[in-house]
Structures are given as structure tokens and as C-alpha cells.
Scaffold this motif. Structure first.
Motif, short mmCIF file in Angstrom:
data_model
loop_
_atom_site.label_atom_id
_atom_site.label_comp_id
_atom_site.label_asym_id
_atom_site.label_seq_id
_atom_site.Cartn_x
_atom_site.Cartn_y
_atom_site.Cartn_z
N MET A 1 0.82 -1.21 0.00
CA MET A 1 0.00 0.00 0.00
C MET A 1 0.86 1.26 0.00
N THR A 2 1.97 1.23 0.78
CA THR A 2 2.87 2.39 0.80
C THR A 2 3.43 2.66 -0.59
N ARG A 3 3.75 1.60 -1.33
CA ARG A 3 4.29 1.75 -2.69
C ARG A 3 3.26 2.39 -3.61
N ARG A 4 2.02 1.97 -3.48
CA ARG A 4 0.96 2.55 -4.33
C ARG A 4 0.78 4.04 -4.05
N ILE A 5 0.82 4.40 -2.79
CA ILE A 5 0.67 5.81 -2.43
C ILE A 5 1.85 6.62 -2.98
N ALA A 6 3.05 6.05 -2.88
CA ALA A 6 4.24 6.75 -3.40
C ALA A 6 4.12 6.97 -4.90
N LEU A 7 3.70 5.94 -5.64
CA LEU A 7 3.54 6.09 -7.09
C LEU A 7 2.47 7.11 -7.43
N PHE A 8 1.38 7.10 -6.68
CA PHE A 8 0.30 8.05 -6.94
C PHE A 8 0.77 9.48 -6.70
N GLU A 9 1.47 9.71 -5.60
CA GLU A 9 1.96 11.06 -5.31
C GLU A 9 2.97 11.51 -6.36
N PHE A 10 3.85 10.61 -6.77
CA PHE A 10 4.85 10.95 -7.78
C PHE A 10 4.19 11.33 -9.10
N ARG A 11 3.26 10.49 -9.56
CA ARG A 11 2.60 10.76 -10.84
C ARG A 11 1.75 12.02 -10.77
N SER A 12 1.10 12.24 -9.64
CA SER A 12 0.27 13.44 -9.50
C SER A 12 1.11 14.71 -9.58
N ALA A 13 2.27 14.71 -8.92
CA ALA A 13 3.11 15.91 -8.92
C ALA A 13 3.76 16.13 -10.27
N VAL A 14 4.33 15.06 -10.85
CA VAL A 14 5.03 15.18 -12.12
C VAL A 14 4.05 15.48 -13.26
N GLY A 15 2.80 15.05 -13.11
CA GLY A 15 1.82 15.28 -14.16
C GLY A 15 1.24 16.68 -14.17
N LYS A 16 1.56 17.50 -13.19
CA LYS A 16 1.02 18.85 -13.13
C LYS A 16 1.83 19.80 -14.02
N ARG A 17 1.13 20.68 -14.72
CA ARG A 17 1.80 21.67 -15.54
C ARG A 17 2.61 22.64 -14.68
N SER A 18 2.10 22.95 -13.49
CA SER A 18 2.80 23.88 -12.61
C SER A 18 4.16 23.34 -12.19
N PHE A 19 4.27 22.01 -12.04
CA PHE A 19 5.55 21.41 -11.66
C PHE A 19 6.60 21.66 -12.74
N TRP A 20 6.25 21.44 -13.98
CA TRP A 20 7.22 21.63 -15.07
C TRP A 20 7.51 23.10 -15.32
N LEU A 21 6.51 23.94 -15.13
CA LEU A 21 6.78 25.37 -15.26
C LEU A 21 7.78 25.83 -14.21
N THR A 22 7.57 25.38 -12.97
CA THR A 22 8.50 25.75 -11.90
C THR A 22 9.89 25.17 -12.15
N THR A 23 9.94 23.91 -12.55
CA THR A 23 11.22 23.25 -12.78
C THR A 23 12.00 23.89 -13.91
N LEU A 24 11.33 24.28 -14.98
CA LEU A 24 12.01 24.84 -16.14
C LEU A 24 12.28 26.33 -16.01
N LEU A 25 11.41 27.04 -15.29
CA LEU A 25 11.57 28.48 -15.18
C LEU A 25 12.53 28.89 -14.06
N PHE A 26 12.72 28.03 -13.06
CA PHE A 26 13.61 28.38 -11.96
C PHE A 26 15.04 28.67 -12.43
#
Length: 413
Positions: A1-26
Motif C-alpha cells: 500500500m505504501t508503494r501505491r501511495i508513493a507512485l500516486f503522489e509521484f505521478r500526481s506531482a510530475v503530471g502537473k503543468r505547474s511542476f514543469w513550469l517551476t522546474t524549467l523556469l527556476f
């Protein structure tokens, strides 16, 4: 269950447009600030060559000492008009014939006193005529144009060389692999690690508080234990931190290699051992702060209230930013040592010192051990605070309640 939660959180964050904007614009923002600082620092007095070029009204001079008998070769009289008295110079200034004038005091040879008179006082404006006046006075005292020019610009041309692979000097401009950017690496490490840890911790805090606000936590706690939920979030968003630093480091090396050619990581201070230290301090620093921020998210009823307390939690990480010059210029000093050994500032401070120069081996070992122990204790404390009672509570956070939660978690151990 911990692994599933980790994958969900990772995909949710990486899948956000705001994440890539922050990562590329910083990196772009940091580069823009660096260039802006450099350009702002170039607003000082012009060079002698620029001062000799006519631009606008010239500046004149009044020679009360009688030292200027003739102007240097190549300097026309119109570039530096001479006035017999201060009154004549003031009249010319009033008519707009000159932008100002220098008064060479009668005892100039003994005192070196030189006064600039202008119609308006502009302390931030560069002295555009200063190098020319220095050149004229130098020629008057030495009688040699080359010596006078050297007094104004002792190093008009600075050739930078770097040691080649055989130990022979090689022109940095031609070799393309010089260490000209090595002095910037410690500051880059400082800001990158600070931003990665604080951003990833912020994502973790937002994730917990968001699930409290929309009452998703109530559904999750039916099938997931609170400790599994916390560890899954910490692990998943830790992967996000690794993605960010991989993008920044890889992108930075790619850009540098495209601009200057092959990059010598050793010359930049990025040896394999340093990269191992950096990764270790990054992961343990994130675990320590992530665990506390996850626990903080369970204690606050909303993201807004969590952001207010987040500053207090991240305060130790701000200390290396405030004293960055100490870590780079006085890396062996007492303050730099204290910041790099204190577990909560060590992730940023110690890696900055390692990038700035040689550090005795025992210091990063002790700092990493202290950080590992702190991270372990914070995980235990955070897991105990991260309980069903706190996740389902909507009570506002206060210092009294925070002390109570910590006391209860310690007693539970």
C-alpha cells in the motif's frame, strides 16, 4: 500500500503543468538575476578608451597647482577644456558648455586633492570624465603617456589561462574547458538544494492539507494506516525532488557543453565523491524536513494556515542563504563549521562548503551522521503525530496544541 501511495503522489506531482513550469523556469530566473546583478555592477566609471570618446558635453578643469602644462598626445583640448579661474568654469557650466569641472587644488602634489563641481549632485551616476582626468594628471606628473595610462588601467587586458592535461598553460578561451565558472558552483549548489528541499516539502504539506480540506483523508483512513500514508507521500515526493535536480543538473551541463564545449566536472569541483555527498545530504535533508512538514500538515486545518507555520520549520535552511558569503569565502571559519554541522542547516551548508573547496573528511561524515539521526527521529516523531485523530481534526494549530502533540508523540514512543 505504501508503494501505491508513493507512485500516486509521484505521478500526481510530475503530471502537473505547474511542476514543469517551476522546474524549467527556476534556472531561467536564477540566470536572469545573475545577469541583472552583473549588468548592475557594470555601471561604474568607464574605461580610459571610453572616456576619450566624445559623448555629450565635456568636463573642464581649473589648475590652481599649475601641474598640467600640456595635454597627453591624442587628447584634444576640446575634450578637457581649461579655465583660468573657478568663476570662468562656473560661467561655462551655467551656459551648458561643460557638464562639470575639476578643481586641482594648489597643494595637489602634497595633498592629492581634486574637487569635481557639477550643477546637480548625482551620487549614483558614473564619473564619465574621471579616467580622462586621471590620465591627464598622470601624464603631467610622469611625462610619459604609457605610464599615465597604466596608472589609470593597470590591467587593461587580462588573459585567463588554465592548466591543460599535461600541466602546460592553455588559453581558456581556446580550450573551452577552463574552470572559469568554478567560483559559481557553490552558489548554484546552495540555491538548488535549498529550492529542491523547500519545494518538495511544500508539495508534501499541500498534499496532506488538501486531503484534509476535501475530506479525502477520511476515505483513505478506512483502508490505509496513517503511517503508511505518511511514508508513501514522503517517498513519492522524494522521487519528485530527484527528478527536479536531475533536470537542473543535466540541463545545466548540456547548456554549458553547448556553449563552451566539453565540460570538465573535476575543474568545476563536481567530482564523483562530491556528487555522492550531495545526493546523500539531499535525500536525508528531504526526509527530515518532509517528515516534519507531513506531520505539520496533519495539525493544520487548511493550506493557508500550514504556509504560515512552514516558514518557522524551514528557518534553519534560510541561515546558509543569509550567510552564503561565509560558507564560500571563509569556509573554515567557526560560523561556517557550525552551520555545516548543525543537522537542520547541514544539507545546504555542508554541500556548499564541499563545492567551495577542500573540507576535512571528518566534518561531512559527522554532519551526515547527525543529519541521518535527526531524519530518523523526525520520521518516528512525524509518524506518531500523523495519526487518525490529527488527520480528522479541524482544530486550528497553536503553539499550545503543537507542544501537546509533540509531547503525546514522545510519550507514545
Amino acid at each position: 500500500m505504501t508503494r501505491r501511495i508513493a507512485l500516486f503522489e509521484f505521478r500526481s506531482a510530475v503530471g502537473k503543468r505547474s511542476f514543469w513550469l517551476t522546474t524549467l523556469l527556476f534556472p531561467v530566473l536564477i540566470l536572469a538575476l545573475s545577469l541583472g546583478t552583473t549588468l548592475a555592477g557594470d555601471t561604474g566609471a568607464p574605461s580610459l578608451e571610453e572616456a576619450l570618446a566624445p559623448s555629450g558635453a565635456p568636463r573642464g578643469y581649473v589648475d590652481e597647482a599649475g601641474v598640467v602644462r600640456e595635454l597627453p598626445p591624442g587628447v584634444p583640448a576640446a575634450a578637457l577644456p581649461s579655465f583660468a579661474t573657478v568663476e570662468e568654469a562656473e560661467a561655462a557650466l551655467g551656459r551648458g558648455e561643460v557638464a562639470g569641472f575639476y578643481v586641482i587644488s594648489a597643494d595637489y602634489v602634497e595633498s592629492g586633492e581634486l574637487t569635481l563641481v557639477e550643477s546637480e549632485f548625482s551620487p549614483l551616476a558614473p564619473d564619465s570624465g574621471g579616467p580622462l582626468m586621471q590620465y591627464v594628471l598622470g601624464y603631467a606628473l610622469t611625462g610619459d603617456a604609457a605610464a599615465a595610462a597604466a596608472l589609470v588601467e593597470p590591467m587593461p587586458e587580462l588573459k585567463v589561462t588554465a592548466l591543460g592535461g599535461e600541466g602546460a598553460p592553455a588559453d581558456a578561451a581556446e580550450g573551452g574547458g577552463g574552470s572559469g565558472g568554478a567560483e559559481l558552483v557553490p552558489f548554484a549548489v546552495l540555491f538548488v538544494l535549498f529550492f529542491v528541499i523547500t519545494t518538495s516539502g511544500g508539495y508534501l504539506l499541500q498534499s496532506v492539507t488538501r486531503e484534509k480540506e476535501n475530506r479525502t483523508a477520511e476515505v483513505l483512513l478506512v483502508t490505509v494506516r496513517p503511517r503508511q500514508l505518511m511514508l508513501g507521500k514522503v517517498a513519492g515526493l522524494g522521487g519528485v525532488a530527484l527528478v527536479q535536480i536531475a533536470v537542473w543538473v543535466g540541463g545545466g551541463l548540456f547548456v554549458v557543453s553547448e556553449v563552451v564545449g566539453a565540460v570538465d566536472l573535476g575543474a568545476l569541483g563536481l567530482s564523483p565523491s562530491f556528487l555522492v555527498w550531495l545526493l546523500a545530504f539531499l535525500l536525508l535533508g528531504y526526509v527530515a524536513y518532509g517528515s516534519i512538514l507531513a506531520a505539520l500538515g496533519t495539525l493544520v486545518p487548511s493550506q493557508r494556515e500550514g504556509a504560515q507555520f512552514m516558514f518557522v520549520v524551514l528557518l534553519p535552511l534560510l541561515l546558509p542563504l543569509w550567510f552564503n558569503y561565509v560558507l564560500v569565502d571563509d569556509s573554515d571559519g567557526a560560523l561556517a563549521l557550525a552551520l555545516s554541522l548543525f543537522p537542520l542547516s547541514a544539507p545546504v551548508a555542508m554541500t556548499t562548503r564541499l563545492a567551495a573547496g577542500d573540507v576535512p573528511l571528518w566534518q561531512p561524515v559527522v554532519a551526515l551522521a547527525g543529519l541521518a539521526l535527526t531524519a530518523y527521529l523526525f520520521v518516528l516523531l512525524g509518524a506518531r503525530v500523523f495519526s487518525a485523530g490529527t488527520l480528522l481534526s479541524s482544530e486550528s494549530l497553536s503553539w499550545r496544541r503543537l507542544r501537546g502533540a509533540i509531547r503525546t508523540a514522545v510519550r507514545a514512543g
